[in-house]
Design a protein around this motif. Sequence first.
Motif, PDB file in Angstrom:
ATOM      1  N   ASN A 273       0.816  -1.229   0.000  1.00 21.37           N
ATOM      2  CA  ASN A 273       0.000   0.000   0.000  1.00 21.37           C
ATOM      3  C   ASN A 273       0.848   1.277   0.000  1.00 21.37           C
ATOM      4  O   ASN A 273       0.346   2.338   0.366  1.00 21.37           O
ATOM      5  CB  ASN A 273      -0.933  -0.006   1.210  1.00 21.37           C
ATOM      6  CG  ASN A 273      -0.192  -0.347   2.499  1.00 21.37           C
ATOM      7  OD1 ASN A 273       0.901   0.161   2.737  1.00 21.37           O
ATOM      8  ND2 ASN A 273      -0.777  -1.198   3.322  1.00 21.37           N
ATOM      9  N   LYS A 274       2.094   1.178  -0.397  1.00 18.86           N
ATOM     10  CA  LYS A 274       2.988   2.325  -0.354  1.00 18.86           C
ATOM     11  C   LYS A 274       2.439   3.498  -1.173  1.00 18.86           C
ATOM     12  O   LYS A 274       2.070   3.347  -2.334  1.00 18.86           O
ATOM     13  CB  LYS A 274       4.373   1.945  -0.880  1.00 18.86           C
ATOM     14  CG  LYS A 274       5.412   3.040  -0.737  1.00 18.86           C
ATOM     15  CD  LYS A 274       6.784   2.563  -1.192  1.00 18.86           C
ATOM     16  CE  LYS A 274       7.820   3.666  -1.022  1.00 18.86           C
ATOM     17  NZ  LYS A 274       9.169   3.206  -1.463  1.00 18.86           N
ATOM     18  N   GLY A 275       2.347   4.672  -0.534  1.00 12.02           N
ATOM     19  CA  GLY A 275       1.905   5.881  -1.216  1.00 12.02           C
ATOM     20  C   GLY A 275       0.402   6.031  -1.335  1.00 12.02           C
ATOM     21  O   GLY A 275      -0.090   7.048  -1.824  1.00 12.02           O
ATOM     22  N   ALA A 276      -0.363   5.035  -0.883  1.00 11.79           N
ATOM     23  CA  ALA A 276      -1.824   5.090  -1.018  1.00 11.79           C
ATOM     24  C   ALA A 276      -2.445   5.828   0.157  1.00 11.79           C
ATOM     25  O   ALA A 276      -1.890   5.865   1.252  1.00 11.79           O
ATOM     26  CB  ALA A 276      -2.392   3.686  -1.112  1.00 11.79           C
ATOM     27  N   THR A 277      -3.601   6.415  -0.067  1.00 12.00           N
ATOM     28  CA  THR A 277      -4.349   7.040   1.019  1.00 12.00           C
ATOM     29  C   THR A 277      -5.440   6.104   1.547  1.00 12.00           C
ATOM     30  O   THR A 277      -5.647   5.996   2.754  1.00 12.00           O
ATOM     31  CB  THR A 277      -4.995   8.351   0.565  1.00 12.00           C
ATOM     32  OG1 THR A 277      -5.803   8.113  -0.593  1.00 12.00           O
ATOM     33  CG2 THR A 277      -3.925   9.382   0.225  1.00 12.00           C
ATOM     34  N   ALA A 278      -6.132   5.421   0.638  1.00 13.79           N
ATOM     35  CA  ALA A 278      -7.149   4.448   1.037  1.00 13.79           C
ATOM     36  C   ALA A 278      -7.241   3.383  -0.044  1.00 13.79           C
ATOM     37  O   ALA A 278      -7.210   3.696  -1.233  1.00 13.79           O
ATOM     38  CB  ALA A 278      -8.501   5.121   1.238  1.00 13.79           C
ATOM     39  N   LEU A 279      -7.348   2.128   0.372  1.00 15.95           N
ATOM     40  CA  LEU A 279      -7.383   1.027  -0.583  1.00 15.95           C
ATOM     41  C   LEU A 279      -8.399  -0.029  -0.165  1.00 15.95           C
ATOM     42  O   LEU A 279      -8.493  -0.386   1.008  1.00 15.95           O
ATOM     43  CB  LEU A 279      -6.007   0.366  -0.700  1.00 15.95           C
ATOM     44  CG  LEU A 279      -4.892   1.165  -1.388  1.00 15.95           C
ATOM     45  CD1 LEU A 279      -3.577   0.429  -1.238  1.00 15.95           C
ATOM     46  CD2 LEU A 279      -5.219   1.398  -2.846  1.00 15.95           C
ATOM     47  N   PHE A 280      -9.141  -0.518  -1.141  1.00 16.24           N
ATOM     48  CA  PHE A 280     -10.081  -1.614  -0.959  1.00 16.24           C
ATOM     49  C   PHE A 280      -9.341  -2.909  -1.279  1.00 16.24           C
ATOM     50  O   PHE A 280      -8.699  -3.038  -2.320  1.00 16.24           O
ATOM     51  CB  PHE A 280     -11.264  -1.422  -1.909  1.00 16.24           C
ATOM     52  CG  PHE A 280     -12.398  -2.387  -1.742  1.00 16.24           C
ATOM     53  CD1 PHE A 280     -13.532  -2.001  -1.044  1.00 16.24           C
ATOM     54  CD2 PHE A 280     -12.341  -3.661  -2.281  1.00 16.24           C
ATOM     55  CE1 PHE A 280     -14.599  -2.882  -0.894  1.00 16.24           C
ATOM     56  CE2 PHE A 280     -13.398  -4.541  -2.141  1.00 16.24           C
ATOM     57  CZ  PHE A 280     -14.529  -4.155  -1.442  1.00 16.24           C
TER      58      PHE A 280
END
Length: 252
Positions: A224-231
């Motif tokens: 999830n590097k650099g992500a703000t929100a992930l499903f």
Amino acid sequence: MNKKIIVYIPFNNMDVLGKGYIALTKEWIDKRISIFMNYTLKSLKNQTNQDFIAYVVYHIKSKNLIEQALAKHPPLPSNIHFIPDGNYEVKVKEIIKNYKYFYELHLYSDDMYHKTFVEKLQNYKHKSQTAVLICQNGYIYDSINNRLAKYFNFSSSFNCFVYSVEDYLKGHRHKVVGWVTAIRLPHEKLEKPNYINHCHDTNSAFYFEEERKRNKIKDVWNNNKGATALFGEEITNEDEKKKILEEYIGNE
């Protein structure tokens, strides 16, 4: 550590998306208290460590409707209270004055924490400069369609402010502009999945399908590097789904 954990739960004292007036109506209050009883309250009662106090904070204008709605349900446990918004800090200051640290844990009135979360916080030894404990990994749950998926948020609302009681009583408050900025404070990350973000028909800001369409990744808790929100990966096995949910709300 000599600490006191207080769970701050906003009910209808915050204007979400400019729809605050809806949250003062009998229909909205009755429905949301029912959701609280079926999910959030069960999560709180399911905690393996009950050494905490939870305050569900409501707008003073809705006091009568809140009391009428609560009267339709069994009495709350002695460590969980509905209070008007103006009373929260008065209660907190009275409770924490004999402790060294105050952990202000945040939870919305329809969401859930893992049953061991309070116990983890009670045993946790934060670093001296830490201002907030960040919960990034958890689940997203659609209770209407019984859908559950892994979820990641780099600075979610499921966080815990850390205060020295001395500083708090002197007026110090950690300043954030929405939870997205909490991670800018000196922080530590709690890596294990600790929360369920709950989607339902009276949720005005968070939708399972919208999250699923926007961001989707399989290994969401690690990649999830650099992500703000992930499903993340959806849990489709019914036995696995039931087991996970029971870890949050028990099997009542």
